[in-house]
Design a protein around this motif. Structure first.
Motif, mmCIF file in Angstrom:
data_model
loop_
_atom_site.group_PDB
_atom_site.id
_atom_site.type_symbol
_atom_site.label_atom_id
_atom_site.label_comp_id
_atom_site.label_asym_id
_atom_site.label_seq_id
_atom_site.Cartn_x
_atom_site.Cartn_y
_atom_site.Cartn_z
ATOM 1 N N GLY A 134 0.815 -1.216 0.000
ATOM 2 C CA GLY A 134 0.000 0.000 0.000
ATOM 3 C C GLY A 134 0.842 1.255 0.000
ATOM 4 O O GLY A 134 0.559 2.203 -0.726
ATOM 5 N N SER A 135 1.903 1.274 0.800
ATOM 6 C CA SER A 135 2.747 2.460 0.852
ATOM 7 C C SER A 135 3.503 2.642 -0.459
ATOM 8 O O SER A 135 3.704 3.766 -0.917
ATOM 9 N N ASN A 136 3.906 1.545 -1.088
ATOM 10 C CA ASN A 136 4.590 1.649 -2.381
ATOM 11 C C ASN A 136 3.657 2.211 -3.444
ATOM 12 O O ASN A 136 4.059 3.024 -4.273
ATOM 13 N N ARG A 137 2.404 1.786 -3.427
ATOM 14 C CA ARG A 137 1.444 2.313 -4.399
ATOM 15 C C ARG A 137 1.180 3.791 -4.156
ATOM 16 O O ARG A 137 1.078 4.567 -5.100
ATOM 17 N N ALA A 138 1.075 4.180 -2.893
ATOM 18 C CA ALA A 138 0.823 5.583 -2.569
ATOM 19 C C ALA A 138 2.013 6.439 -2.990
ATOM 20 O O ALA A 138 1.832 7.526 -3.547
ATOM 21 N N ASP A 139 3.222 5.953 -2.735
ATOM 22 C CA ASP A 139 4.416 6.699 -3.146
ATOM 23 C C ASP A 139 4.482 6.838 -4.663
ATOM 24 O O ASP A 139 4.833 7.901 -5.178
ATOM 25 N N ALA A 140 4.133 5.781 -5.371
ATOM 26 C CA ALA A 140 4.150 5.829 -6.830
ATOM 27 C C ALA A 140 3.111 6.821 -7.347
ATOM 28 O O ALA A 140 3.370 7.569 -8.302
ATOM 29 N N ALA A 141 1.941 6.867 -6.713
ATOM 30 C CA ALA A 141 0.899 7.805 -7.127
ATOM 31 C C ALA A 141 1.364 9.248 -6.921
ATOM 32 O O ALA A 141 1.151 10.111 -7.786
ATOM 33 N N LYS A 142 2.006 9.521 -5.797
ATOM 34 C CA LYS A 142 2.532 10.879 -5.539
ATOM 35 C C LYS A 142 3.591 11.242 -6.574
ATOM 36 O O LYS A 142 3.609 12.368 -7.077
ATOM 37 N N PHE A 143 4.463 10.292 -6.865
ATOM 38 C CA PHE A 143 5.521 10.504 -7.839
ATOM 39 C C PHE A 143 4.935 10.857 -9.204
ATOM 40 O O PHE A 143 5.367 11.806 -9.858
ATOM 41 N N SER A 160 17.615 21.077 -15.836
ATOM 42 C CA SER A 160 16.608 21.958 -15.238
ATOM 43 C C SER A 160 15.277 21.228 -15.057
ATOM 44 O O SER A 160 14.527 21.511 -14.115
ATOM 45 N N ASN A 161 14.993 20.308 -15.957
ATOM 46 C CA ASN A 161 13.791 19.493 -15.842
ATOM 47 C C ASN A 161 13.817 18.719 -14.517
ATOM 48 O O ASN A 161 12.819 18.651 -13.801
ATOM 49 N N ARG A 162 14.972 18.170 -14.187
ATOM 50 C CA ARG A 162 15.137 17.449 -12.922
ATOM 51 C C ARG A 162 15.025 18.403 -11.742
ATOM 52 O O ARG A 162 14.477 18.053 -10.689
ATOM 53 N N GLU A 163 15.574 19.585 -11.900
ATOM 54 C CA GLU A 163 15.502 20.582 -10.824
ATOM 55 C C GLU A 163 14.057 20.993 -10.545
ATOM 56 O O GLU A 163 13.679 21.195 -9.390
ATOM 57 N N ILE A 164 13.243 21.089 -11.592
ATOM 58 C CA ILE A 164 11.824 21.401 -11.408
ATOM 59 C C ILE A 164 11.164 20.297 -10.591
ATOM 60 O O ILE A 164 10.401 20.566 -9.663
ATOM 61 N N PHE A 165 11.471 19.057 -10.932
ATOM 62 C CA PHE A 165 10.886 17.929 -10.198
ATOM 63 C C PHE A 165 11.322 17.952 -8.738
ATOM 64 O O PHE A 165 10.515 17.738 -7.829
ATOM 65 N N LYS A 166 12.591 18.243 -8.482
ATOM 66 C CA LYS A 166 13.088 18.314 -7.093
ATOM 67 C C LYS A 166 12.365 19.419 -6.330
ATOM 68 O O LYS A 166 12.008 19.248 -5.157
ATOM 69 N N LEU A 167 12.142 20.556 -6.988
ATOM 70 C CA LEU A 167 11.440 21.672 -6.364
ATOM 71 C C LEU A 167 10.006 21.264 -6.016
ATOM 72 O O LEU A 167 9.518 21.510 -4.901
ATOM 73 N N LEU A 168 9.324 20.610 -6.943
ATOM 74 C CA LEU A 168 7.953 20.172 -6.701
ATOM 75 C C LEU A 168 7.892 19.122 -5.601
ATOM 76 O O LEU A 168 6.984 19.151 -4.760
ATOM 77 N N ARG A 169 8.855 18.221 -5.581
ATOM 78 C CA ARG A 169 8.865 17.191 -4.533
ATOM 79 C C ARG A 169 9.094 17.814 -3.160
ATOM 80 O O ARG A 169 8.468 17.440 -2.178
ATOM 81 N N ALA A 170 9.990 18.811 -3.088
ATOM 82 C CA ALA A 170 10.228 19.502 -1.814
ATOM 83 C C ALA A 170 8.961 20.229 -1.349
ATOM 84 O O ALA A 170 8.640 20.233 -0.152
ATOM 85 N N LEU A 171 8.232 20.817 -2.304
ATOM 86 C CA LEU A 171 6.967 21.479 -1.959
ATOM 87 C C LEU A 171 5.937 20.485 -1.436
ATOM 88 O O LEU A 171 5.251 20.754 -0.443
ATOM 89 N N ALA A 172 5.838 19.351 -2.084
ATOM 90 C CA ALA A 172 4.847 18.347 -1.697
ATOM 91 C C ALA A 172 5.160 17.765 -0.322
ATOM 92 O O ALA A 172 4.250 17.430 0.433
ATOM 93 N N GLU A 173 6.442 17.621 0.000
ATOM 94 C CA GLU A 173 6.826 17.050 1.288
ATOM 95 C C GLU A 173 6.662 18.029 2.442
ATOM 96 O O GLU A 173 6.513 17.618 3.576
ATOM 97 N N SER A 174 6.699 19.310 2.131
ATOM 98 C CA SER A 174 6.566 20.313 3.218
ATOM 99 C C SER A 174 5.128 20.628 3.543
ATOM 100 O O SER A 174 4.206 20.228 2.949
#
Length: 166
Positions: free
Chosen positions: A92-101, A152-166
């Protein structure tokens, strides 16, 4: 003649025993596929743990099949419910993580294509640094046009992931 039937509530059919044995073997196969740290978290009985480690070491298909059957035999005497619960939690946690990703990937793709998506992203994440995001988008578009690696594409993803985690 009246036949009295023995009302034994503990009766288990042969078919039921086979189904339980097959279910135990399936769980055993899932144990073999787990990472080492996950196996250690399960707190398996020593005999079962050793059998799982042995199965992971084997390379011959026949030997692996026999070892899986042996693990299934051992698991008939082990309480399966805690193991199954932990495996289900991990699934379940793996599926949830994949959905967030995947959600973050969709946001990144939308932002790169549609400038109006930045406004929607700001509504969902008020802490967004818009100026930094616009700079990354502009750089990502330039990199894509020049055929360069998508830094920069990767940097955008890192920025979005940091936003989602905060």
């Amino acid at each position: 003649m009246v036949y009295e039937q023995d009302q034994d509530d503990d009766f288990i059919s042969k078919s039921q025993i086979k189904r339980e044995a097959e279910a135990a073997q399936v769980i055993g196969e899932r144990l073999i596929a787990l990472r080492q740290e996950q196996i250690e978290q399960l707190d398996l009985p020593e005999k079962l743990y050793d059998a799982v480690m042995e199965a992971r070491r084997l390379t011959s298909n026949g030997a692996i099949r026999r070892q899986k059957q042996y693990i299934g035999k051992i698991m008939r005497n082990v309480e399966l419910e805690p193991i199954q619960t932990k495996l289900d939690d991990w699934d379940g946690s793996n599926r949830a993580d994949a959905a967030k990703f995947h959600q973050l990937e969709r946001w990144r793709d939308r932002v790169l294509v549609d400038d109006n998506a930045i406004g929607e992203l700001m509504q969902e994440y008020p802490a967004l640094d818009v100026q930094h995001l616009r700079t990354l988008i502009r750089n990502a578009r330039k990199e894509q046009a020049a055929g360069k690696p998508p830094k920069s594409n990767r940097e955008i993803f890192k920025l979005l992931r940091a936003l989602a985690e905060s």
